[in-house]
Design an enzyme around this catalytic site. Structure first.
Site, short mmCIF file in Angstrom:
data_model
loop_
_atom_site.label_atom_id
_atom_site.label_comp_id
_atom_site.label_asym_id
_atom_site.label_seq_id
_atom_site.Cartn_x
_atom_site.Cartn_y
_atom_site.Cartn_z
N HIS A 127 -6.01 -7.29 -4.00
CA HIS A 127 -5.55 -5.03 -4.30
C HIS A 127 -5.05 -5.40 -5.55
CE1 HIS A 127 -6.72 -1.57 -3.37
NE2 HIS A 127 -5.69 -1.04 -4.11
N ASP A 157 -6.64 7.36 4.99
CA ASP A 157 -6.10 7.39 3.47
C ASP A 157 -7.27 7.90 2.67
OD1 ASP A 157 -5.29 6.70 0.99
OD2 ASP A 157 -6.96 5.46 0.93
N ARG A 161 -5.60 14.38 -2.79
CA ARG A 161 -5.01 14.32 -3.99
C ARG A 161 -5.02 14.80 -5.52
NH1 ARG A 161 -3.25 8.34 -2.80
NH2 ARG A 161 -1.82 8.47 -3.84
N SER A 181 -1.18 4.52 0.89
CA SER A 181 -2.67 4.35 0.14
C SER A 181 -3.34 3.04 0.20
CB SER A 181 -2.93 5.63 -1.35
OG SER A 181 -4.53 5.06 -1.29
N LYS A 197 -4.99 0.78 4.28
CA LYS A 197 -5.95 -0.25 3.75
C LYS A 197 -5.78 -1.92 4.08
CE LYS A 197 -7.19 2.32 0.22
NZ LYS A 197 -7.69 3.34 -0.70
N1 URA Z 1 -6.06 3.09 -4.90
C1 URA Z 1 -5.75 2.67 -3.55
O1 URA Z 1 -6.05 3.01 -3.20
N2 URA Z 1 -4.76 4.88 -3.75
C2 URA Z 1 -3.77 5.18 -4.44
O2 URA Z 1 -3.35 6.26 -4.25
C3 URA Z 1 -4.10 4.54 -6.30
C4 URA Z 1 -5.18 3.22 -6.16
#
Ligand code: URA
Length: 442
Positions: free
Chosen positions: A82, A161, A168, A183, A187
């Site tokens: 990621h 999320d 947010r 967040s 995932k």
């Molecule tokens: N990427 C994400 O998935 N979440 C965040 O809060 C910031 C970057």
């Protein structure tokens, strides 16, 4: 339990219990807690933070708010990767074929562009015919057959999320370490891989602008991953300049192909070898050094390019575009951006976010959620930080299918590239590596 009391507690810098966090997230997802109360809570978290237990609980509750993908029907070690988001970041499409060549499975759900940053799924869809929307069974079959599949995120992956992120985004609470960690990791945990490599970007093009904040974020995410039984490593990498030279969807796919042929820009190639090396390390393929050498070999010998062709074919894409990248449709209009300053010096810095915005203005990203992407739009940089320049040099070329977009994008680019008489000092591509209870700084 009342949300009011939880907001009051966090506002006064007290810790929330596990029960309170579950109550708050689950009731927010099912509509029992309104946006205005959750906004107040997010702002209280932004200012007062959360401890490791609170962050881990929140991450797990968010992960379990939707489907928890079970990858056990895919044989072998599954490694996910990621990136916290950047400009010109096409690394997934280079490193996933590299590691898959060595038998490591990559069953990856990726996002679309967000703000000034590009998204892997949008880039992949620049390849004619290629699909990123498959049933779970088809997705698993492609991974079992080729070793990789990269698809769009399923609608029900960590829905908490999705809802919190949207809130947010409009309440100025994105740049919070506990909220970003929860967040991203919610995932990753829901997506089901055994190991996770995190590429935490730092610098002007990243959500975390300082090295200290980036390391703190990486440590939180590594701790969450390890506490949930996933082997997790984070690299802190530079996003003070775009990665590689090409920004924009089909332009980036062309650069992916060149890099897999061994002709890629030095920064992009080097960072991909480090990232792929760490993914192979997570999958127990050797020491970091051995794994980086394996990654180099897969690129030098063309093995990874063949893997990319396999995955494009498996996802319905036209492989002739990978074999002959000149087939990608060119944009109707282009414009060279010329250095007008009376200087004989160097490129001293770039506002990477500004270049990402310029690329979006040309049509490579979405201004609103429902916009279509112009796959051939974007920017090719001709000069990067540290390069010698003088008046009249071409800094970069802009590409678009809408002539009216050229001038405003040119102005944005000019204000995002800085020059100086003196050569800037070299900065590393990878600043640090964070493992469970270990931080190495380079
Ligand atoms: N990427 C994400 O998935 N979440 C965040 O809060 C910031 C970057």
């Amino acid at each position: 339990m009342r949300m009011y009391d939880l907001i009051h507690k966090k506002r006064n810098n007290q810790q929330l219990t596990d029960e309170e966090i579950k109550f708050m997230i689950n009731n927010y997802v099912n509509g029992g807690i309104p946006d205005y109360q959750m906004s107040a809570m997010l702002m209280a978290i932004y200012f007062n933070g959360m401890n490791d237990r609170e962050i881990s609980t929140m991450t797990n509750v968010m992960a379990q708010s939707g489907d928890m993908v079970d990858l056990s029907s895919i044989e072998g070690i599954k490694v996910d990767k990621h990136s916290t988001g950047g400009v010109g970041d096409k690394t997934t499409l280079i490193i996933a074929p590299v590691v898959a060549y060595y038998g490591v499975k990559v069953a990856k759900m990726s996002g679309r562009g967000l703000g000034h940053t590009g998204g892997t799924v949008d880039k992949m869809e620049a390849i004619p015919g290629l699909k990123t929307n498959f049933s779970q069974e088809e997705f698993f079959n492609i991974v079992n057959k080729t070793g990789i599949s990269v698809i769009g995120q399923s609608g029900n992956l960590a829905p908490a999320d999705k809802k919190l992120y949207a809130l947010r985004d409009v309440t100025a609470t994105v740049e919070s370490i506990p909220l970003i960690a929860a967040s991203i990791m919610s995932k990753k945990l829901a997506a089901g891989s055994d190991c996770i490599l995190l590429d935490v970007k730092t610098g002007s093009g990243a959500f975390m602008k300082t090295l200290d904040d980036s390391i703190a974020l990486a440590q939180k995410m590594v701790t969450i991953g390890e506490n949930c039984g996933r082997k997790t490593v984070a690299l802190i990498t530079d996003m003070d300049i775009p990665l590689g030279n090409n920004i924009g969807n089909s332009l980036e796919i062309k650069e992916v192909i060149e890099t897999l042929k061994g002709n890629g820009p030095k920064d992009l190639t080097e960072i991909c070898i480090k990232l792929a090396g760490n993914m192979l390390y997570l999958a127990d393929k050797g020491t970091i050094e051995q794994c980086e050498n394996l990654a180099k070999e897969a690129i030098e010998k063309g093995y990874a390019l063949n893997k990319l062709i396999e995955i494009v074919e498996a996802q319905g894409g036209d492989i002739q575009y990978i074999k002959n990248p000149e087939k990608f449709e060119k944009s109707k209009y282009s414009l060279d951006v010329i250095l007008e300053d009376n200087i004989d010096g160097y490129i001293s810095g770039m506002d990477t976010e500004g270049l990402g915005i310029a690329s979006t203005m040309l049509g490579a990203g979405r201004e609103t959620k429902d916009d279509n992407i112009d796959f051939s739009a974007g920017i090719i940089l001709n000069k990067k930080v540290g390069d010698k320049v003088k008046k009249g040099d071409i800094l970069c070329t802009l590409y678009t299918n809408d002539k009216n977009k050229l001038e405003s994008a040119r102005k944005k680019v000019i204000s995002s590239i800085f020059t100086d008489k003196n050569k800037p000092k070299d900065i590393p591509l990878v600043f640090a590596r964070v493992e469970k209870s270990k931080i190495e700084k380079f």
